[in-house]
Design a protein around this motif. Structure first.
Motif, PDB file in Angstrom:
ATOM      1  N   ASN A  12       0.826  -1.210   0.000  1.00  0.00           N
ATOM      2  CA  ASN A  12       0.000   0.000   0.000  1.00  0.00           C
ATOM      3  C   ASN A  12       0.857   1.257   0.000  1.00  0.00           C
ATOM      4  OD1 ASN A  12      -2.670   1.453   0.503  1.00  0.00           O
ATOM      5  ND2 ASN A  12      -1.479   2.110   2.266  1.00  0.00           N
ATOM      6  N   LYS A  13       1.895   1.287   0.827  1.00  0.00           N
ATOM      7  CA  LYS A  13       2.755   2.470   0.900  1.00  0.00           C
ATOM      8  C   LYS A  13       3.460   2.735  -0.423  1.00  0.00           C
ATOM      9  CE  LYS A  13       2.287   4.211   5.011  1.00  0.00           C
ATOM     10  NZ  LYS A  13       1.751   5.577   5.167  1.00  0.00           N
ATOM     11  N   PHE A  14       3.938   1.659  -1.066  1.00  0.00           N
ATOM     12  CA  PHE A  14       4.639   1.835  -2.337  1.00  0.00           C
ATOM     13  C   PHE A  14       3.686   2.332  -3.419  1.00  0.00           C
ATOM     14  CE2 PHE A  14       6.122   0.325  -6.458  1.00  0.00           C
ATOM     15  CZ  PHE A  14       7.411   0.820  -6.478  1.00  0.00           C
ATOM     16  N   SER A  29       5.908  11.082   3.675  1.00  0.00           N
ATOM     17  CA  SER A  29       5.642   9.985   4.609  1.00  0.00           C
ATOM     18  C   SER A  29       5.598   8.634   3.897  1.00  0.00           C
ATOM     19  CB  SER A  29       4.299  10.221   5.321  1.00  0.00           C
ATOM     20  OG  SER A  29       4.380  11.363   6.140  1.00  0.00           O
ATOM     21  N   ASN A  30       4.952   8.613   2.735  1.00  0.00           N
ATOM     22  CA  ASN A  30       4.839   7.356   1.986  1.00  0.00           C
ATOM     23  C   ASN A  30       6.198   6.837   1.526  1.00  0.00           C
ATOM     24  OD1 ASN A  30       2.032   6.878   2.042  1.00  0.00           O
ATOM     25  ND2 ASN A  30       1.683   8.361   0.426  1.00  0.00           N
ATOM     26  N   VAL A  89      10.427   2.797   1.779  1.00  0.00           N
ATOM     27  CA  VAL A  89      11.843   2.404   1.803  1.00  0.00           C
ATOM     28  C   VAL A  89      12.092   1.347   2.872  1.00  0.00           C
ATOM     29  CG1 VAL A  89      14.177   3.218   2.374  1.00  0.00           C
ATOM     30  CG2 VAL A  89      12.747   4.538   0.807  1.00  0.00           C
ATOM     31  N   VAL A  90      11.481   1.529   4.043  1.00  0.00           N
ATOM     32  CA  VAL A  90      11.641   0.566   5.132  1.00  0.00           C
ATOM     33  C   VAL A  90      11.038  -0.788   4.748  1.00  0.00           C
ATOM     34  CG1 VAL A  90      11.028   0.031   7.526  1.00  0.00           C
ATOM     35  CG2 VAL A  90      11.654   2.370   6.894  1.00  0.00           C
ATOM     36  N   TYR A  91       9.844  -0.757   4.165  1.00  0.00           N
ATOM     37  CA  TYR A  91       9.186  -2.003   3.764  1.00  0.00           C
ATOM     38  C   TYR A  91       9.953  -2.714   2.647  1.00  0.00           C
ATOM     39  CZ  TYR A  91       5.024  -1.142   6.600  1.00  0.00           C
ATOM     40  OH  TYR A  91       4.161  -0.948   7.655  1.00  0.00           O
ATOM     41  N   GLU A 102       8.903  -6.555   2.179  1.00  0.00           N
ATOM     42  CA  GLU A 102       7.464  -6.639   2.422  1.00  0.00           C
ATOM     43  C   GLU A 102       6.652  -5.927   1.330  1.00  0.00           C
ATOM     44  OE1 GLU A 102       6.067  -8.499   4.409  1.00  0.00           O
ATOM     45  OE2 GLU A 102       7.462  -8.940   6.035  1.00  0.00           O
ATOM     46  N   ILE A 103       7.031  -6.136   0.063  1.00  0.00           N
ATOM     47  CA  ILE A 103       6.293  -5.577  -1.069  1.00  0.00           C
ATOM     48  C   ILE A 103       5.911  -6.718  -2.008  1.00  0.00           C
ATOM     49  CG2 ILE A 103       6.320  -3.962  -3.011  1.00  0.00           C
ATOM     50  CD1 ILE A 103       6.721  -2.420  -0.541  1.00  0.00           C
TER      51      ILE A 103
END
Length: 260
Positions: A49-51, A188-189, A194-196, A201-202
């Motif tokens: 979702n973040k990506f 923020s996204n 980057v962390v995920y 986790e992508i």
């Protein structure tokens, strides 16, 4: 066949989520449940979702920028401070019960909706506030830090609250506030994505169709907002606040076994 089923669940909801997010923020209220509904593990759903949302938000920001609806210096300061605030918010979240945060949110949301109901002209025109350059940048930094902190602390509705803060504190009209808020959301996204990515986790395969739907929703949402001006942003904010209120209330009731 399983991948096709996943796409049929995720893609229409991602389009809707990004469309709404481009107008008034709050798209994560739809997109995250979409990934979970399709069967993705929680961390992979959040990472994907973040990506995807980051790319869609970036595209929406570009559309607003082309339309002259971003105050670039203000938005840039907000974005930098949102990164800092989000980090602190995440650390603070570890020490506050989730139920407490949700109950606070249930009190805030009706107040915001009532304010918009009584202030029918809210955000239709710039307020022309007489703020010095220093005070303007200070407020922009505070908006980024506080709402970015909320994003790290809890999260839902971050874009919507940022739009309202730009309008209430800096006097921007809702359309320009919506465009400027996109840079804060983008920061923020990107940081989260980057962390995920670093933690694997992508779901890269799902990202391809989801990204297509996200870009389409972002582009159409930004155009929808710019053509309709503040009135369309205004009623979409009501929709987002309503969805958020229902979602939080339902989670609290479910957690308590049927009663708040």
């Amino acid at each position: 066949m399983e991948f096709l089923r996943t796409c049929l669940i995720v893609c229409p909801l991602i389009f809707l989520a990004t469309f709404i997010d481009s107008v008034a923020g709050g798209g994560g209220l739809i997109s995250i449940p979409a990934y979970l509904l399709a069967g993705l593990p929680t961390h992979r759903a959040l990472g994907t979702n973040k990506f995807v949302n980051g790319v869609g938000t970036g595209f929406a920001a570009w559309q607003y920028f082309r339309g002259g609806k971003i105050k670039l210096k203000i938005a840039a300061i907000t974005a930098v401070m949102a990164l800092v605030g989000s980090s602190f918010g995440t650390m603070l979240a570890l020490h506050i019960a989730e139920d407490t945060l949700k109950k606070l949110l249930l009190a805030i949301l009706p107040a915001v909706a009532l304010f918009l109901s009584f202030r029918k002209d809210f955000g239709e025109k710039p307020l022309e506030k007489e703020l010095s350059r220093e005070k303007t940048f200070l407020y922009a930094g505070l908006i980024g830090f506080v709402i970015g902190g909320y994003d790290g602390l809890f999260g839902p509705g971050t874009g919507t609250f940022m739009i309202m803060a730009f309008t209430g504190l800096l006097g921007l009209d809702l359309l320009t506030a919506s465009g400027s808020a996109k840079l804060g959301n983008l920061a923020s996204n990107v940081a989260s994505a980057v962390v995920y990515i670093a933690n694997g986790e992508i779901d890269w395969l799902l990202c391809i169709p989801a990204l297509c739907c996200s870009l389409l929703g972002a582009g159409l949402g930004a155009r929808f907002a710019m053509k309709g001006g503040a009135k369309r942003v205004r009623w979409m904010i009501f929709v987002v606040l309503g969805i958020l209120f229902i979602k939080v209330a339902y989670e609290l009731i479910a957690a308590k076994g049927g009663s708040l």
